[in-house]
Design a protein around this motif. Structure first.
Motif, PDB file in Angstrom:
ATOM      1  N   GLU A 105       0.830  -1.205   0.000  1.00  0.00           N
ATOM      2  CA  GLU A 105       0.000   0.000   0.000  1.00  0.00           C
ATOM      3  C   GLU A 105       0.866   1.257   0.000  1.00  0.00           C
ATOM      4  OE1 GLU A 105      -3.136   0.275  -0.306  1.00  0.00           O
ATOM      5  OE2 GLU A 105      -3.944  -1.716   0.117  1.00  0.00           O
ATOM      6  N   GLN A 106       2.089   1.151   0.515  1.00  0.00           N
ATOM      7  CA  GLN A 106       2.958   2.331   0.620  1.00  0.00           C
ATOM      8  C   GLN A 106       3.432   2.815  -0.750  1.00  0.00           C
ATOM      9  OE1 GLN A 106       6.076   1.116   3.275  1.00  0.00           O
ATOM     10  NE2 GLN A 106       4.852   1.474   5.115  1.00  0.00           N
ATOM     11  N   THR A 107       3.638   1.890  -1.668  1.00  0.00           N
ATOM     12  CA  THR A 107       4.097   2.294  -3.007  1.00  0.00           C
ATOM     13  C   THR A 107       2.932   2.611  -3.935  1.00  0.00           C
ATOM     14  OG1 THR A 107       4.174  -0.018  -3.708  1.00  0.00           O
ATOM     15  CG2 THR A 107       6.213   0.935  -2.844  1.00  0.00           C
ATOM     16  N   ALA A 108       1.715   2.243  -3.540  1.00  0.00           N
ATOM     17  CA  ALA A 108       0.550   2.467  -4.406  1.00  0.00           C
ATOM     18  C   ALA A 108       0.268   3.957  -4.552  1.00  0.00           C
ATOM     19  CB  ALA A 108      -0.670   1.758  -3.835  1.00  0.00           C
ATOM     20  N   GLY A 109      -0.207   4.326  -5.748  1.00  0.00           N
ATOM     21  CA  GLY A 109      -0.681   5.684  -5.976  1.00  0.00           C
ATOM     22  C   GLY A 109       0.316   6.626  -6.593  1.00  0.00           C
ATOM     23  N   ASN A 110       1.605   6.322  -6.512  1.00  0.00           N
ATOM     24  CA  ASN A 110       2.606   7.238  -7.065  1.00  0.00           C
ATOM     25  C   ASN A 110       3.767   6.437  -7.630  1.00  0.00           C
ATOM     26  OD1 ASN A 110       4.562   9.205  -7.604  1.00  0.00           O
ATOM     27  ND2 ASN A 110       3.846  10.508  -5.936  1.00  0.00           N
ATOM     28  N   PHE A 111       3.980   6.567  -8.964  1.00  0.00           N
ATOM     29  CA  PHE A 111       5.044   5.813  -9.628  1.00  0.00           C
ATOM     30  C   PHE A 111       6.416   6.115  -9.028  1.00  0.00           C
ATOM     31  CE2 PHE A 111       2.237   6.722 -13.551  1.00  0.00           C
ATOM     32  CZ  PHE A 111       1.311   5.781 -13.141  1.00  0.00           C
ATOM     33  N   THR A 122       5.450  15.675 -20.400  1.00  0.00           N
ATOM     34  CA  THR A 122       6.808  16.221 -20.252  1.00  0.00           C
ATOM     35  C   THR A 122       6.768  17.743 -20.159  1.00  0.00           C
ATOM     36  OG1 THR A 122       7.686  14.366 -21.528  1.00  0.00           O
ATOM     37  CG2 THR A 122       9.099  16.310 -21.297  1.00  0.00           C
ATOM     38  N   VAL A 123       5.917  18.367 -20.997  1.00  0.00           N
ATOM     39  CA  VAL A 123       5.750  19.822 -20.947  1.00  0.00           C
ATOM     40  C   VAL A 123       5.176  20.243 -19.597  1.00  0.00           C
ATOM     41  CG1 VAL A 123       4.513  21.784 -21.951  1.00  0.00           C
ATOM     42  CG2 VAL A 123       5.516  20.043 -23.448  1.00  0.00           C
ATOM     43  N   TYR A 124       4.162  19.531 -19.125  1.00  0.00           N
ATOM     44  CA  TYR A 124       3.566  19.839 -17.822  1.00  0.00           C
ATOM     45  C   TYR A 124       4.618  19.800 -16.726  1.00  0.00           C
ATOM     46  CZ  TYR A 124      -1.458  19.752 -18.989  1.00  0.00           C
ATOM     47  OH  TYR A 124      -2.709  20.052 -19.466  1.00  0.00           O
ATOM     48  N   HIS A 125       5.461  18.753 -16.772  1.00  0.00           N
ATOM     49  CA  HIS A 125       6.436  18.539 -15.694  1.00  0.00           C
ATOM     50  C   HIS A 125       7.527  19.606 -15.697  1.00  0.00           C
ATOM     51  CE1 HIS A 125       8.656  15.926 -12.812  1.00  0.00           C
ATOM     52  NE2 HIS A 125       9.708  16.524 -13.350  1.00  0.00           N
ATOM     53  N   TYR A 126       8.134  19.828 -16.858  1.00  0.00           N
ATOM     54  CA  TYR A 126       9.312  20.692 -16.907  1.00  0.00           C
ATOM     55  C   TYR A 126       8.978  22.166 -17.104  1.00  0.00           C
ATOM     56  CZ  TYR A 126      12.236  16.531 -17.053  1.00  0.00           C
ATOM     57  OH  TYR A 126      12.855  15.361 -16.736  1.00  0.00           O
ATOM     58  N   ILE A 147       3.928  20.814 -13.079  1.00  0.00           N
ATOM     59  CA  ILE A 147       2.812  19.938 -12.701  1.00  0.00           C
ATOM     60  C   ILE A 147       3.300  18.497 -12.814  1.00  0.00           C
ATOM     61  CG2 ILE A 147       0.432  19.287 -13.170  1.00  0.00           C
ATOM     62  CD1 ILE A 147       0.082  21.962 -14.597  1.00  0.00           C
ATOM     63  N   VAL A 148       3.440  17.832 -11.677  1.00  0.00           N
ATOM     64  CA  VAL A 148       4.097  16.529 -11.638  1.00  0.00           C
ATOM     65  C   VAL A 148       3.075  15.411 -11.809  1.00  0.00           C
ATOM     66  CG1 VAL A 148       5.544  15.001 -10.241  1.00  0.00           C
ATOM     67  CG2 VAL A 148       5.888  17.476 -10.152  1.00  0.00           C
ATOM     68  N   ALA A 149       3.449  14.372 -12.539  1.00  0.00           N
ATOM     69  CA  ALA A 149       2.608  13.184 -12.694  1.00  0.00           C
ATOM     70  C   ALA A 149       2.504  12.459 -11.350  1.00  0.00           C
ATOM     71  CB  ALA A 149       3.219  12.282 -13.758  1.00  0.00           C
ATOM     72  N   PRO A 150       1.515  11.585 -11.163  1.00  0.00           N
ATOM     73  CA  PRO A 150       0.527  11.139 -12.154  1.00  0.00           C
ATOM     74  C   PRO A 150      -0.621  12.123 -12.324  1.00  0.00           C
ATOM     75  CG  PRO A 150       0.204   9.967 -10.095  1.00  0.00           C
ATOM     76  CD  PRO A 150       1.431  10.816  -9.905  1.00  0.00           C
ATOM     77  N   TYR A 151      -1.212  12.088 -13.509  1.00  0.00           N
ATOM     78  CA  TYR A 151      -2.330  12.968 -13.837  1.00  0.00           C
ATOM     79  C   TYR A 151      -3.628  12.165 -13.811  1.00  0.00           C
ATOM     80  CZ  TYR A 151       1.747  15.397 -15.633  1.00  0.00           C
ATOM     81  OH  TYR A 151       2.993  15.971 -15.750  1.00  0.00           O
ATOM     82  N   GLU A 152      -4.705  12.854 -13.508  1.00  0.00           N
ATOM     83  CA  GLU A 152      -6.020  12.206 -13.478  1.00  0.00           C
ATOM     84  C   GLU A 152      -6.973  12.938 -14.413  1.00  0.00           C
ATOM     85  OE1 GLU A 152      -6.664   9.451 -12.168  1.00  0.00           O
ATOM     86  OE2 GLU A 152      -4.954   9.168 -10.832  1.00  0.00           O
ATOM     87  N   LEU A 153      -8.072  12.287 -14.734  1.00  0.00           N
ATOM     88  CA  LEU A 153      -9.122  12.948 -15.506  1.00  0.00           C
ATOM     89  C   LEU A 153      -9.664  14.131 -14.722  1.00  0.00           C
ATOM     90  CD1 LEU A 153     -11.076   9.840 -16.873  1.00  0.00           C
ATOM     91  CD2 LEU A 153      -9.620  11.382 -18.185  1.00  0.00           C
ATOM     92  N   PRO A 154      -9.981  15.254 -15.347  1.00  0.00           N
ATOM     93  CA  PRO A 154     -10.051  15.461 -16.805  1.00  0.00           C
ATOM     94  C   PRO A 154      -8.816  16.146 -17.370  1.00  0.00           C
ATOM     95  CG  PRO A 154     -11.217  17.220 -15.697  1.00  0.00           C
ATOM     96  CD  PRO A 154     -10.608  16.373 -14.611  1.00  0.00           C
TER      97      PRO A 154
END
Length: 394
Positions: free
Chosen positions: A152-158, A261-265, A269-276
């Motif tokens: 559960e500790q690693t879940a949710g964020n790559f 990549t554009v969002y991040h750098y 805005i850091v991944a992970p991204y969600e809808l919408p």
């Protein structure tokens, strides 16, 4: 005439040992093109036949150009009065497919990689996915212990499992290698076919027409808009539609990654991204489109009439389809189950599939798409030049 001059130049170069002689597959294309050039019943079917009518002879460069211009729809085989069992045994789709298969290896960089993938495409593709996924699993376990693979500790964020900089360090060199290898291959192909296709530089209108034909996959319509024929002579647009699902699905996934990549750098805005969010919308649509397209192409490839192509290339074809399918399947599964303990294993599987896909891109059906685009560019350029033999219709 330019074609005759090219033949003279080829003869001189061959005598001096500067060029490779024609292979049996290339000789076969030259033979059937001579017969087709006398008949011309299929002149309006696709780009191959108008290009053919601009030539009296078919040396190596012309053969490789025409083979990559062919979209393997099969319509000309079903229309041909000289097809097997006629003694002329004209089978344009098979002859062109065999030469295309040779060009993937001949123009590949480095050449040894192209030969390996050509002969063992499906096996190599699946072995790469499994091997790279296992490597990532072992790396994750070595860093965080076996518990990190189902936690559960690693879940949710790559990035809890693989830091962002580590992922960039793994994939950036692979991406740069792919770009370089494809650039080397297509530049070698372009250098060979340009003198054989008028030698003129690509104009704006020629580029626009070629782009239009590529994006629409114009020449998968069977010449009359009915689609590609099956072995029973029934026409269908299924191949064209499945190619569209696959091509645009891949492009949407690539756009999602580029936008991320554009969002991040650029925007922080850091991944992970969600809808919408836009990257997630593009990725989800692309993943579903890829699943539909690759499933359809696998089914059609397995059922296709053996007379329509080169059976030796089936492992390479199926290997590319399988990799695209696995990338989309693991990507969608990772998104759906990202917040569960299964995230770590799914991430390793997805990253392994993505890396395997990119490592093989320069040596299989993706390269064929690049070569075909180059051939279409040369065709739309050549047709705007005066016909060197004054015959035929562009």
């Amino acid at each position: 005439m330019q074609t005759l001059q090219a033949l003279t130049d080829d003869a001189k170069a061959l005598a001096q040992g500067h060029i490779v002689p024609m292979t049996p597959a290339e000789d076969e294309v030259a033979r059937v093109m001579q017969i087709c050039n006398a008949c011309r019943y299929c002149e309006g079917f696709c780009a191959v036949f108008p290009a053919m009518t601009r030539r009296l002879e078919f040396p190596k460069a012309d053969v490789n150009f025409l083979a990559n211009l062919c979209h393997n729809c099969g319509a000309c085989l079903h229309a041909c009065q000289y097809a097997p069992p006629h003694e002329f045994a004209v089978n344009v789709p098979r002859a062109m497919a065999e030469v295309r298969g040779q060009t993937y290896a001949e123009y590949a960089w480095p050449p040894s990689f192209g030969k390996l993938y050509k002969n063992n495409g499906l096996t190599l593709a699946l072995a790469l996915v499994v091997g790279l996924a296992l490597f990532l699993i072992i790396a994750a376990a070595a860093h965080g212990g076996l518990g990190a693979l189902w936690s559960e500790q690693t879940a949710g964020n790559f990035y809890n499992l693989f830091p962002h900089n580590l992922l960039v360090g793994m994939f950036a060199p692979v991406f740069l290698f792919v770009v370089f290898a494809l650039s080397m291959a297509v530049s070698k192909f372009w250098k060979q076919i340009k003198p054989a296709t008028s030698g003129a530089d690509v104009s704006g209108p020629a580029a626009a027409e070629a782009t239009h034909d590529v994006l629409r996959m114009k020449y998968l319509d069977g010449g009359a808009g009915q689609g590609c024929p099956n072995e029973d002579d029934a026409y269908t647009l299924a191949r064209r539609r499945m190619h569209h699902f696959t091509f645009y699905g891949f492009m949407l996934c690539f756009a999602a990654t580029a936008l991320g990549t554009v969002y991040h750098y650029l925007f922080g805005i850091v991944a992970p991204y969600e809808l919408p969010s836009l990257p997630k919308i593009l990725g989800a649509l692309g993943g579903v489109s890829l699943l539909v397209g690759t499933s359809g192409l696998w089914h059609l490839n397995r059922r296709r009439d053996p007379e329509h192509g080169d059976l030796k290339q089936k492992p390479m074809d199926l290997g590319f389809i399988a990799l695209l399918f696995l990338v989309s399947l693991t990507g969608l599964a990772l998104w759906i189950f990202r917040s569960t303990p299964a995230m770590a294993l799914l991430l390793c599987a997805h990253l392994g599939a993505v890396m395997a896909l990119f490592l093989t891109l320069p040596y299989g059906k993706f390269a064929h798409g690049v070569f075909r685009t180059a051939a279409l560019l040369r065709h739309t350029t050549e047709k705007r030049e005066p016909n060197p033999i004054g015959l035929g219709a562009d």
